[in-house]
Design a protein around this motif. Structure first.
Motif, PDB file in Angstrom:
ATOM      1  N   ARG A   1      32.923  46.304  36.649  1.00 27.31           N
ATOM      2  CA  ARG A   1      32.915  46.777  38.143  1.00 27.31           C
ATOM      3  C   ARG A   1      31.720  47.410  38.573  1.00 27.31           C
ATOM      4  O   ARG A   1      30.969  47.069  39.835  1.00 27.31           O
ATOM      5  N   GLN A   2      30.868  48.099  37.579  1.00 29.79           N
ATOM      6  CA  GLN A   2      29.653  48.752  38.135  1.00 29.79           C
ATOM      7  C   GLN A   2      28.557  47.498  38.147  1.00 29.79           C
ATOM      8  O   GLN A   2      27.810  47.569  39.149  1.00 29.79           O
TER       9      GLN A   2
ATOM     10  N   ALA B   1      29.088  44.574  38.927  1.00 30.77           N
ATOM     11  CA  ALA B   1      29.355  43.686  40.212  1.00 30.77           C
ATOM     12  C   ALA B   1      28.917  44.267  41.258  1.00 30.77           C
ATOM     13  O   ALA B   1      28.433  43.500  42.426  1.00 30.77           O
ATOM     14  N   SER B   2      28.425  45.588  41.350  1.00 34.06           N
ATOM     15  CA  SER B   2      27.724  46.362  42.593  1.00 34.06           C
ATOM     16  C   SER B   2      26.293  46.172  42.421  1.00 34.06           C
ATOM     17  O   SER B   2      25.618  46.509  43.270  1.00 34.06           O
TER      18      SER B   2
ATOM     19  N   GLN C   1      38.443  40.664  39.769  1.00 34.35           N
ATOM     20  CA  GLN C   1      39.049  42.038  40.432  1.00 34.35           C
ATOM     21  C   GLN C   1      37.837  43.148  40.278  1.00 34.35           C
ATOM     22  O   GLN C   1      38.165  44.056  40.846  1.00 34.35           O
ATOM     23  N   SER C   2      36.635  42.607  40.113  1.00 34.76           N
ATOM     24  CA  SER C   2      35.538  43.569  39.969  1.00 34.76           C
ATOM     25  C   SER C   2      35.156  43.321  41.645  1.00 34.76           C
ATOM     26  O   SER C   2      34.348  44.373  42.002  1.00 34.76           O
TER      27      SER C   2
END
Length: 419
Positions: A88-89, A91-92, A110-111
């Protein structure tokens, strides 16, 4: 990094300085994400864990973007570290993601990464995985003519279309790579000599050819070799592009290496950046209107991770001092030597609570497993150890927990945290 690391430790392990640069040191204590090992242990209720530093991830991507041409898109290869918070990190921070399984595809989706920015590669995709890729709407990187035809049939059955790229196994290789993944007989991609004959077929029916993908090798520390491979890739693109009117991107792969061992010198990113500026200018007409993608995994996350365990015993045998920890090869297979590689070399390691102390005699650091292969550091110079010390393996953010046999000897899984 604070100036309180004892110089004898840096001299004993030449690769340690670069590995420590992502972290801080307070009163001789290594801190990850601003937390000491004891604080992280209390948060996790665990004494063996991987800790990843969020700021280190951000800094690595920012430096890459500063050095590379602004038009280059960065993709994160999820296989390098599929821990959910890390994905997720990333993805940003990046422009896209590359996955190699259904589970990785779900993690990427889901990220928050848009499906159109996710590519699904791998030489043995099942029909169910291809169906999942179709349903998600990601880009399928085809690795054989048979896989192409299976995907065509699945699309026709579902009355839908799919966007695809052809992964090419070129005639050239990436010299000096830890693992060579192109040139000669390989399981990956479609041989360069076969690609041209498939172009008409792949551009008819339910598939839309929007890209090409070359991944020639991994763990390369030589800027000149990386740039030579990229030049050869772009030369191949000059032949392919006129035959592919709907092309949108060209994935140059990655292969950027990380210095794990004493003799390793960090990749000269300045040279890579300058070289890529020159290459993209030279091939400006060929790449006009295309996204140029770099697919990186290890290089983005390795520096940001530390594997920590606790010293539980110290003993001598025939004049050698053995430091026994409660972590081992079941959690960090690569550091242990991958079940007995011919030449075992030490990762950068330290006693995380003794950075300001000088080194003592050579130590054998081993894990708790009932096998002589469970070695964490061999004849390494560290400060005088005590039971309860925190033993740390740096450069552990990639191919750690998910690439290790955590069920081996049933000692339990390792904890992870992003700080």
């Amino acid at each position: 990094m604070s100036d309180k690391v004892d110089n004898s430790q840096l001299s004993a392990q030449p690769q340690l300085g670069a590995a420590l640069s992502a972290f801080s040191c307070v009163d001789g204590m290594l801190c990850i994400g601003g937390k000491t090992p004891a604080q992280i242990s209390a948060m996790l209720d665990a004494e063996v864990f991987y800790a990843y530093d969020r700021e280190a991830l951000q800094c690595k991507v920012q430096r890459l973007r500063h050095m590379l041409p602004a038009t280059v898109k960065l993709h994160y290869a999820v296989k390098a570290n599929p821990y959910g918070p890390v994905v997720r990190q990333m993805a940003s921070l990046v422009d896209g993601m590359d996955v190699a399984s259904r589970r990785e595809l779900l993690l990427a989706l889901q990220s928050g990464m848009p499906a159109s920015h996710i590519s699904f590669a791998g030489p043995g995709k099942t029909d169910s995985e291809l169906a999942a890729a179709i349903a998600a709407g990601c880009v399928v990187h085809l690795e054989s003519a048979t896989e192409m035809r299976r995907l065509q049939r699945l699309c026709l059955t579902a009355n839908t279309t799919a966007q695809v790229a052809l992964r090419i196994n070129p005639e050239f290789e990436l010299k000096g790579s830890g693992m060579k993944m192109a040139g000669g007989a390989k399981a990956f991609g479609i041989d360069q000599s076969q690609v041209f004959a498939l172009l008409d077929e792949v551009q008819q029916g339910p598939l839309q050819l929007i890209g090409f993908h070359l991944y020639c090798g991994s763990q390369n520390l030589h800027a000149d070799a990386i740039l030579q491979s990229q030049r050869q890739s772009l030369q191949l693109l000059t032949q392919l592009r006129p035959l592919c009117p709907d092309l949108r991107f060209f994935n140059l792969g990655g292969g950027f290496g990380v210095p794990y061992f004493p003799a390793d010198k960090p990749l000269d990113l300045d040279a890579v950046g300058a070289g890529m500026h020159g290459l993209l200018n030279e091939f400006a007409a060929t790449i006009a209107g295309l996204e140029i993608v770099l697919e990186l995994g290890r290089y983005l996350v390795a520096d940001a991770g530390v594997y920590l365990s606790r010293v539980i015993d110290i003993k001598t045998s025939h004049g050698s001092t053995f430091v026994v920890t409660n972590g081992g090869l079941h959690h960090h297979l690569a550091n242990s030597g991958n079940f007995g590689q011919v030449v075992r070399r030490n990762y950068p390691v330290l006693l995380a609570n003794k950075l300001n102390q000088p080194v003592a005699g050579p130590l054998q650091v081993v894990g708790p497993l009932c096998t002589p292969l469970d070695v964490l550091a061999d004849k390494v110079l560290l400060p005088e150890p005590d039971i309860g010390d925190w033993f740390a393996v740096l450069q552990s953010g990639a191919y750690g927990a998910s690439a290790s046999p955590q069920g081996f000897l049933s000692h339990g899984a390792v904890a992870e945290i992003l700080l």
